[in-house]
Design a protein around this motif. Structure first.
Motif: not given
Length: 436
Positions: A332-344
């Motif tokens: 199966l190809a697909g459904r990958t999401n990145d990690v969010l990194r924020l200023p705080s």
């Protein structure tokens, strides 16, 4: 009957009848099962040709006995008000109404008739029992998002109580929060983890970093079920070491339910009880087992809304060992999401963006596709395809959602486009981060 099953029955979903049908299907021999699948496939096509004006118009040349005459149904074909797509006798009041997550960037409202929805849950119950997980009694540690607006938030919390699960936040995956999660596991008899692959991986990496095996903290754990996003093999290995239990790959979608579930041998068994799965080439021709192509799925029991030869937008391969009765998903190809990194310094699962984009999804189907890009720690760009441009009010709603789900003070720009660039899998990632 447990609280979970009672809650389904109270809401008008005939769970016992669905379980009885599933039990009957499970007793069929190979030849009888194939005949049953093909008979139900023909029935559901004829049903919608007779009772669904949308589908009758869409598939005007369809012949239920000639499978090649059945057209491929895409999300764009369905992007019109839901009331136009409901079969005779069904309304928003007498069936389940829901929205897709928008992971394919094409949000969609849809309906399931009560029996179809009950059958979806019966299939989940059946598969989970492979790992001695009982949806009626097994406590779930849920790593999943939740809407933060008041009404939807409390609806989900009520569902959590009825479904015997505790929801951990994926909006805050900082070390401090993950430490609190470990403490919760130490005092709760969870039997399994369930959630976004990305969020589970973040938790697993924290446990590995702290040299903690979760099952030693929570001895009642039996398994972990990863869903909604691609689970990479290296992440699976990490999670099995960090959690100390088998990690199971689940593949499904809101509009169809469970599509495939891994057994103890690691085989991704496709749900042929209420779905019919095909792999097609770019021209719509059926590919032989072993060839990679578009996953196209028919919901065999949904009378309220047609999902017949429905193109999910995913790319996959059915094993050469597959048959109509026992199809196996090989890749199966697909459904990958990145990690969010924020200023705080805060970290969150990329699937958080689903809840941000939900602020502009409604049944008018104005928004066709969307994508959010993180350009720098504090700067985000929203690209979208829609019938009409976002108003200032809609832009404000998105910015407010980013402040609510992430943190205040972020810079947001908007760009309306004719189309969004797609990957090999046929999808546009919902969230892309350029932050290292």
């Amino acid at each position: 009957m447990s609280l979970f099953e009672r809650s389904l029955k109270w809401k008008g979903f005939p769970i016992q009848e669905a379980k009885d049908l599933l039990k009957t299907i499970n007793t069929l021999n190979s030849k009888a099962l194939e005949a049953s699948i093909l008979k139900q496939r023909e029935f559901i096509i004829n049903y919608h040709l007779e009772h669904n004006s949308f589908y009758k118009s869409f598939a005007s040349k369809a012949n239920a006995q000639d499978w090649s005459s059945i057209p491929i149904l895409s999300k764009s074909d369905l992007q019109q008000p839901l009331t136009n797509r409901l079969s005779q006798g069904f309304t928003k009041k007498n069936c389940l109404i829901n929205n897709t997550s928008g992971s394919s960037r094409q949000p969609l409202s849809f309906a399931k008739d009560p029996f179809c929805h009950a059958l979806t849950w019966a299939v989940f119950m059946d598969r989970y029992l492979w790992y001695n997980i009982d949806l009626n009694t097994s406590k779930q540690a849920r790593f999943y998002g939740i809407p933060l607006n008041t009404v939807s938030y409390y609806k989900e919390r009520i569902k959590d109580v009825l479904s015997n699960r505790f929801r951990f936040s994926v909006f805050d995956m900082s070390d401090a929060k993950l430490k609190e999660n470990v403490a919760t596991f130490s005092r709760t008899n969870f039997e399994y983890l369930y959630g976004y692959s990305n969020a589970l991986a973040l938790f697993g990496k924290y446990l590995a970093q702290e040299k903690i095996v979760l099952k030693t903290v929570c001895p009642s754990l039996k398994a972990c079920i990863a869903t909604s996003e691609t689970l990479f093999e290296e992440d699976r290995e990490l999670l099995e070491k960090a959690f100390g239990v088998p990690v199971i790959n689940e593949y499904g979608c809101a509009e169809l339910g469970l599509i495939a579930f891994q057994n103890h041998n690691g085989t991704w068994k496709i749900n042929s009880h209420d779905l019919y799965v095909e792999v097609l080439d770019e021209n719509g021709a059926v590919l032989p087992y072993g060839a990679e192509g578009r996953l196209v799925i028919t919901s065999l029991f949904n009378k309220a809304h047609p999902f017949i030869r429905y193109d999910l937008g995913d790319i996959g391969t059915l094993s050469k060992k597959s048959t109509i009765q026992y199809p196996i998903l090989e890749s199966l190809a697909g459904r990958t999401n990145d990690v969010l990194r924020l200023p705080s310094g805060k970290t969150a699962a990329g699937f958080t963006m689903y809840y941000v984009t939900k602020t502009v999804i409604d049944d008018t189907s104005n928004v066709k596709e969307f994508m959010i890009e993180q350009m720098t720690l504090d700067t985000f760009k929203v690209s979208y395809v829609s019938r009409t441009a976002f108003s200032d009010t809609e832009k404000t709603k998105v910015i407010k959602a980013l402040n609510q789900y992430l943190e205040p003070g972020l810079t947001v720009s908007f760009e309306r486009k004719e189309a969004l660039e797609r990957s090999k899998s046929g999808k546009v990632k919902q969230f892309i981060s350029y932050v290292t």
